[in-house]
Design a protein around this motif. Structure first.
Motif, PDB file in Angstrom:
ATOM      1  N   GLN A  37       0.940  -1.425  -0.024  1.00  0.00           N
ATOM      2  CA  GLN A  37       0.059  -0.035  -0.137  1.00  0.00           C
ATOM      3  C   GLN A  37       0.905   1.245  -0.045  1.00  0.00           C
ATOM      4  OE1 GLN A  37      -2.640   0.642   3.391  1.00  0.00           O
ATOM      5  NE2 GLN A  37      -4.075   1.806   2.008  1.00  0.00           N
ATOM      6  N   LYS A  40      -1.558   7.167  -2.000  1.00  0.00           N
ATOM      7  CA  LYS A  40      -2.414   7.720  -3.118  1.00  0.00           C
ATOM      8  C   LYS A  40      -2.433   6.648  -4.169  1.00  0.00           C
ATOM      9  CE  LYS A  40      -1.646  12.460  -2.101  1.00  0.00           C
ATOM     10  NZ  LYS A  40      -1.196  13.879  -2.586  1.00  0.00           N
ATOM     11  N   LYS A  41      -2.237   5.400  -3.910  1.00  0.00           N
ATOM     12  CA  LYS A  41      -2.264   4.393  -5.028  1.00  0.00           C
ATOM     13  C   LYS A  41      -2.992   3.326  -4.543  1.00  0.00           C
ATOM     14  CE  LYS A  41       1.529   2.902  -7.338  1.00  0.00           C
ATOM     15  NZ  LYS A  41       2.982   2.381  -7.724  1.00  0.00           N
ATOM     16  N   PRO A  42      -3.633   2.645  -5.382  1.00  0.00           N
ATOM     17  CA  PRO A  42      -4.615   1.484  -4.835  1.00  0.00           C
ATOM     18  C   PRO A  42      -3.510   0.384  -4.485  1.00  0.00           C
ATOM     19  CG  PRO A  42      -5.187   1.830  -7.143  1.00  0.00           C
ATOM     20  CD  PRO A  42      -3.929   2.709  -6.860  1.00  0.00           C
ATOM     21  N   LEU A  43      -4.209  -0.459  -3.361  1.00  0.00           N
ATOM     22  CA  LEU A  43      -3.415  -1.741  -2.952  1.00  0.00           C
ATOM     23  C   LEU A  43      -3.029  -2.533  -4.071  1.00  0.00           C
ATOM     24  CD1 LEU A  43      -4.899  -1.077  -0.076  1.00  0.00           C
ATOM     25  CD2 LEU A  43      -4.709  -3.535   0.246  1.00  0.00           C
TER      26      LEU A  43
END
Lengths: 112, 111
Positions: A37, A40-43
């Motif tokens: 994680q 500001k990024k998806p998992l």
């Protein structure tokens, strides 16, 4: 201990160090996962183990090396990481055939 | 590839209802999930819905699914300050539980 535990909770390492993250699940599950994680990024799913066999390797660099010695334990071995590898690393477990994944609290990794 | 999108931020007052929205692109999505992440913690599964359902209610939580528009929403009734967290939408197909997550919506509940 109950649920999914991860150690350490925080880790700071240099780019030349070798360290390992540990995950343990106390739920009797038979599948385990590593996620990354970043802010500001998806998992991002990194690895999946089912019945102690790796079934997914999501184009993860070889500086990350998973190990699943049994259905309750999962490790992520780290070596020569880069600063952009700094993130929260989450472990999860599930029972094969059931669509619920249970997450640990994560290890906050900082690479200097 | 699959993509899941959410708005980044939602602010509500205590006692109001919160609605968090999510859109996804994978038409073969079978299960859709809502997870909650509190500061310093992992993800907690709140609820999930099977793709042949259009609504699921669980106490203060109501999930609505519009499969035609590939739109999922989570409504929290009587929102409390303890509901402040990041909420993640995720989807999976009937494959090996590979979850695809959105970027998360940060919910801030003010007194």
């Amino acid at each position: 201990e109950t649920g999914v535990t991860q150690t350490p909770r925080h880790l700071v390492m240099g780019m030349t160090n070798k360290k390992s993250l540990k995950c343990e699940q106390h739920l009797g599950h038979n599948a385990m996962y590593w996620y990354k994680q970043s802010a500001k990024k998806p998992l991002e799913l990194m690895f999946v183990y089912s019945l102690e066999e790796r079934v997914e390797n999501n184009s993860v660099p070889s500086r990350f090396s998973p190990e699943c010695p049994n259905s309750s334990h999962l490790f992520l071995h780290l070596h020569t990481l880069q600063p952009e590898d700094s993130a929260l690393y989450l472990c999860a477990s599930s029972q094969v055939g059931k669509n619920e994944q249970f997450f640990g609290p994560g290890t906050r990794l900082t690479v200097l | 590839g699959e993509d899941v999108e959410q708005s980044l931020f939602l602010s509500v007052r205590e006692g109001d209802s919160s609605v968090i929205n999510c859109t996804y692109t994978d038409s073969s999505s079978t299960y859709l999930y809502w997870y909650k992440q509190e500061p310093g913690a992992g993800l907690q599964l709140l609820t999930y819905i099977f793709s042949n359902m259009d609504m699921k209610q669980d106490q203060r939580l109501t999930v609505l699914l519009n499969k035609k528009d590939k739109h999922l929403s989570l409504r929290i009734a009587d929102t409390q300050t303890g509901d402040s967290a990041i909420y993640f939408c995720a989807e999976s197909d009937t494959g090996f539980q590979k979850l695809v997550f959105g970027t998360g919506t940060r919910l801030l509940v003010s007194p």
